[in-house]
Design a protein around this motif. Structure first.
Motif, PDB file in Angstrom:
ATOM      1  N   VAL A 129     -15.503 -25.520  -7.164  1.00 55.69           N
ATOM      2  CA  VAL A 129     -15.143 -24.123  -7.010  1.00 55.69           C
ATOM      3  C   VAL A 129     -16.397 -23.270  -7.019  1.00 55.69           C
ATOM      4  CG1 VAL A 129     -13.890 -22.178  -8.010  1.00 55.69           C
ATOM      5  CG2 VAL A 129     -12.912 -24.478  -8.114  1.00 55.69           C
ATOM      6  N   LYS A 130     -16.575 -22.463  -6.014  1.00 51.98           N
ATOM      7  CA  LYS A 130     -17.722 -21.567  -5.914  1.00 51.98           C
ATOM      8  C   LYS A 130     -17.234 -20.132  -5.818  1.00 51.98           C
ATOM      9  CE  LYS A 130     -20.594 -24.970  -3.479  1.00 51.98           C
ATOM     10  NZ  LYS A 130     -21.374 -25.233  -2.260  1.00 51.98           N
ATOM     11  N   VAL A 131     -18.081 -19.200  -6.230  1.00 53.29           N
ATOM     12  CA  VAL A 131     -17.721 -17.785  -6.151  1.00 53.29           C
ATOM     13  C   VAL A 131     -17.440 -17.385  -4.700  1.00 53.29           C
ATOM     14  CG1 VAL A 131     -18.533 -15.429  -6.550  1.00 53.29           C
ATOM     15  CG2 VAL A 131     -19.024 -17.216  -8.219  1.00 53.29           C
ATOM     16  N   GLU A 132     -18.162 -18.002  -3.778  1.00 51.87           N
ATOM     17  CA  GLU A 132     -17.952 -17.677  -2.356  1.00 51.87           C
ATOM     18  C   GLU A 132     -16.550 -18.031  -1.883  1.00 51.87           C
ATOM     19  OE1 GLU A 132     -20.446 -19.262  -3.616  1.00 51.87           O
ATOM     20  OE2 GLU A 132     -22.302 -18.244  -3.042  1.00 51.87           O
ATOM     21  N   ASP A 133     -15.879 -18.932  -2.640  1.00 49.79           N
ATOM     22  CA  ASP A 133     -14.533 -19.347  -2.261  1.00 49.79           C
ATOM     23  C   ASP A 133     -13.450 -18.418  -2.819  1.00 49.79           C
ATOM     24  OD1 ASP A 133     -15.622 -21.557  -1.003  1.00 49.79           O
ATOM     25  OD2 ASP A 133     -15.525 -22.770  -2.827  1.00 49.79           O
ATOM     26  N   LEU A 134     -13.857 -17.390  -3.565  1.00 45.02           N
ATOM     27  CA  LEU A 134     -12.894 -16.505  -4.205  1.00 45.02           C
ATOM     28  C   LEU A 134     -12.749 -15.201  -3.432  1.00 45.02           C
ATOM     29  CD1 LEU A 134     -14.014 -16.951  -7.908  1.00 45.02           C
ATOM     30  CD2 LEU A 134     -12.251 -18.223  -6.675  1.00 45.02           C
ATOM     31  N   VAL A 135     -11.521 -14.761  -3.257  1.00 44.93           N
ATOM     32  CA  VAL A 135     -11.232 -13.477  -2.624  1.00 44.93           C
ATOM     33  C   VAL A 135     -10.526 -12.608  -3.662  1.00 44.93           C
ATOM     34  CG1 VAL A 135      -9.972 -12.278  -0.798  1.00 44.93           C
ATOM     35  CG2 VAL A 135     -11.033 -14.507  -0.332  1.00 44.93           C
ATOM     36  N   PHE A 136     -11.061 -11.400  -3.895  1.00 43.86           N
ATOM     37  CA  PHE A 136     -10.503 -10.495  -4.888  1.00 43.86           C
ATOM     38  C   PHE A 136      -9.659  -9.416  -4.208  1.00 43.86           C
ATOM     39  CE2 PHE A 136     -14.366 -12.282  -6.617  1.00 43.86           C
ATOM     40  CZ  PHE A 136     -13.964 -12.688  -7.890  1.00 43.86           C
ATOM     41  N   VAL A 137      -8.445  -9.242  -4.675  1.00 41.25           N
ATOM     42  CA  VAL A 137      -7.511  -8.262  -4.114  1.00 41.25           C
ATOM     43  C   VAL A 137      -7.130  -7.298  -5.233  1.00 41.25           C
ATOM     44  CG1 VAL A 137      -5.266  -7.907  -3.035  1.00 41.25           C
ATOM     45  CG2 VAL A 137      -6.619  -9.939  -2.467  1.00 41.25           C
ATOM     46  N   THR A 138      -7.457  -6.022  -5.064  1.00 40.23           N
ATOM     47  CA  THR A 138      -7.163  -5.030  -6.100  1.00 40.23           C
ATOM     48  C   THR A 138      -5.879  -4.277  -5.785  1.00 40.23           C
ATOM     49  OG1 THR A 138      -8.558  -3.413  -4.965  1.00 40.23           O
ATOM     50  CG2 THR A 138      -9.575  -4.732  -6.712  1.00 40.23           C
ATOM     51  N   PHE A 139      -5.263  -3.736  -6.845  1.00 42.66           N
ATOM     52  CA  PHE A 139      -3.997  -3.016  -6.730  1.00 42.66           C
ATOM     53  C   PHE A 139      -4.096  -1.675  -7.440  1.00 42.66           C
ATOM     54  CE2 PHE A 139      -2.979  -7.454  -6.305  1.00 42.66           C
ATOM     55  CZ  PHE A 139      -1.962  -7.509  -5.358  1.00 42.66           C
ATOM     56  N   ALA A 140      -3.233  -0.745  -7.031  1.00 45.77           N
ATOM     57  CA  ALA A 140      -3.121   0.528  -7.739  1.00 45.77           C
ATOM     58  C   ALA A 140      -2.422   0.302  -9.077  1.00 45.77           C
ATOM     59  CB  ALA A 140      -2.346   1.537  -6.895  1.00 45.77           C
ATOM     60  N   GLN A 141      -2.620   1.194 -10.005  1.00 46.53           N
ATOM     61  CA  GLN A 141      -2.036   1.055 -11.335  1.00 46.53           C
ATOM     62  C   GLN A 141      -0.520   0.980 -11.251  1.00 46.53           C
ATOM     63  OE1 GLN A 141      -3.085   4.133 -14.067  1.00 46.53           O
ATOM     64  NE2 GLN A 141      -2.358   3.035 -15.852  1.00 46.53           N
ATOM     65  N   GLY A 142       0.040  -0.072 -11.854  1.00 43.80           N
ATOM     66  CA  GLY A 142       1.484  -0.234 -11.905  1.00 43.80           C
ATOM     67  C   GLY A 142       2.111  -0.677 -10.594  1.00 43.80           C
ATOM     68  N   LYS A 143       1.304  -1.026  -9.581  1.00 43.83           N
ATOM     69  CA  LYS A 143       1.824  -1.367  -8.259  1.00 43.83           C
ATOM     70  C   LYS A 143       1.533  -2.827  -7.921  1.00 43.83           C
ATOM     71  CE  LYS A 143       3.042   2.906  -7.374  1.00 43.83           C
ATOM     72  NZ  LYS A 143       4.448   3.315  -7.232  1.00 43.83           N
ATOM     73  N   SER A 144       2.383  -3.366  -7.047  1.00 44.85           N
ATOM     74  CA  SER A 144       2.140  -4.719  -6.547  1.00 44.85           C
ATOM     75  C   SER A 144       2.085  -4.749  -5.022  1.00 44.85           C
ATOM     76  CB  SER A 144       3.241  -5.671  -7.043  1.00 44.85           C
ATOM     77  OG  SER A 144       4.525  -5.237  -6.597  1.00 44.85           O
TER      78      SER A 144
END
Length: 355
Positions: free
Chosen positions: A262-277
């Motif tokens: 597992v490498k950091v390059e293999d990670l995708v970060f997805v952010t959300f608004a507060q209380g939302k999905s």
């Protein structure tokens, strides 16, 4: 069950929102069209609720921010009650009035924009226009400078809030009528109208019918995030065997096991608004980089605020939202897990490990 500890460790590279603003509005975003109808009556010279005239209107507008906008407004007025000097103009349409209106969403101005329209909003409008009167009695048709001020009581409809129903009380002034040489706001040369109508907001480039909130980070946050990512890379370089033991993904191959680090390059970060999905346009753009046919594992998390049980459900909903979107793009989802709150910082995100 595959171990996802590396994903949980990577959650700490995300920090809480430091500022919020709406996403960029393209040229043809946030445009709407409205149709309305109602009754109008002169402000003076008659008994109220009598001598009513019907009217119908069309409005095309654009919101430049969740607070301020501009609209072109047109109304046709039918009948001529009370008759001026006892005479009827003899036409079906007595007058048309077109206006250029500035619009202000007072609800968003004073209450802030929460990321999507509220169920009920109050919108003010004011502007100048031009009116033209008709007749078939041989009199001269006349043109007048007008001004309109009103208040829209707006109800946003549906889950996408693409439709609105509104009630609009307004006053229209004839600024240079009855032989005035100048411009004057005179209540004796004005009329009141009460209209109701529907508005449709066209789709935007962000995939919704409204403004969305963008997540912005200041330079200090960016530097801290880069530092954490570099630290994690260094850990991976120093202790590959130790980490692989915890997070290894083993694919069975006849005669041998193949270990994928597992490498950091293999990670995708997805952010959300507060209380939302719900996925934001930025989240979809990040997920679109994952190619069709790849296998992924997903961990969703929530921030420390709120009820732990609700946070657990929210984190799972975030993981599921990412999984469902990737499945529609032909990506194989091996696992989508909600981990609730991970750590003490605000981690409103899902982390995708691309194998």
């Amino acid at each position: 069950m595959k171990k996802l500890l590396s994903l949980c460790a990577a959650l700490f590279v995300a920090t809480s929102l430091s500022a919020q603003t709406v996403t960029e509005s393209k040229t043809f975003d946030n445009i709407y069209i409205s149709v309305n109808g109602g009754v109008s009556t002169k402000m003076k010279g008659h008994a109220w609720l009598k001598d009513l005239n019907a009217d119908a209107g069309l409005r095309i507008g654009r919101w430049f921010t969740p607070v301020f906008g501009l609209a072109a407004d047109g109304n046709a007025y039918f009948g001529d009650q009370p008759h001026p000097d006892g005479y009827c103009r003899g036409t079906i349409v007595r007058m048309v009035n077109t206006s250029l209106l500035g619009t202000v969403n007072f609800t968003n101005w004073f209450g802030g924009y929460p990321g999507e329209p509220r169920v009920f909003e109050v919108v003010g409008l004011y502007g100048l226009g031009w009116a033209h009167t008709f007749n078939n009695k041989g009199w001269d048709n006349t043109d007048h400078l007008t001004s309109k001020a009103g208040l829209d009581l707006v109800f946003n409809l549906g889950s996408a809030k693409a439709w609105q129903f509104f009630v609009e009380p307004a006053v229209v002034w004839d600024l240079n009528g009855n032989g005035y040489s100048g411009v004057e706001y005179n209540i004796h040369d004005s009329f009141f109208q009460l209209n109701a109508g529907f508005t449709y907001k066209f789709g935007n480039s962000n995939g919704t019918h409204n403004f969305t909130v963008a997540e912005l980070r200041d330079q200090a946050e960016i530097d801290a995030m880069n530092g954490l990512i570099n630290d994690l890379r260094a850990e991976l370089a120093k202790k590959p065997k130790e980490i692989i033991k915890e997070v290894e993904v083993i694919k069975e191959v006849p005669g041998k096991n193949v270990v994928h680090e597992v490498k950091v390059e293999d990670l995708v970060f997805v952010t959300f608004a507060q209380g939302k999905s719900e996925l934001t346009p930025e989240a979809r753009a990040a997920l679109n980089n994952i190619k069709e046919g790849r296998h992924v594992q997903i961990v969703g998390t929530a921030s420390p605020e709120g009820n732990p049980e609700l946070n657990q459900k929210l984190s799972q909903a975030r993981a599921d939202a990412v999984a469902q979107y990737l499945l529609t793009r032909g990506v194989a989802v091996d696992e989508a897990t909600g981990k609730g709150v991970q750590g003490t910082t605000s981690n409103r995100l899902a982390v995708v490990y691309v194998k």
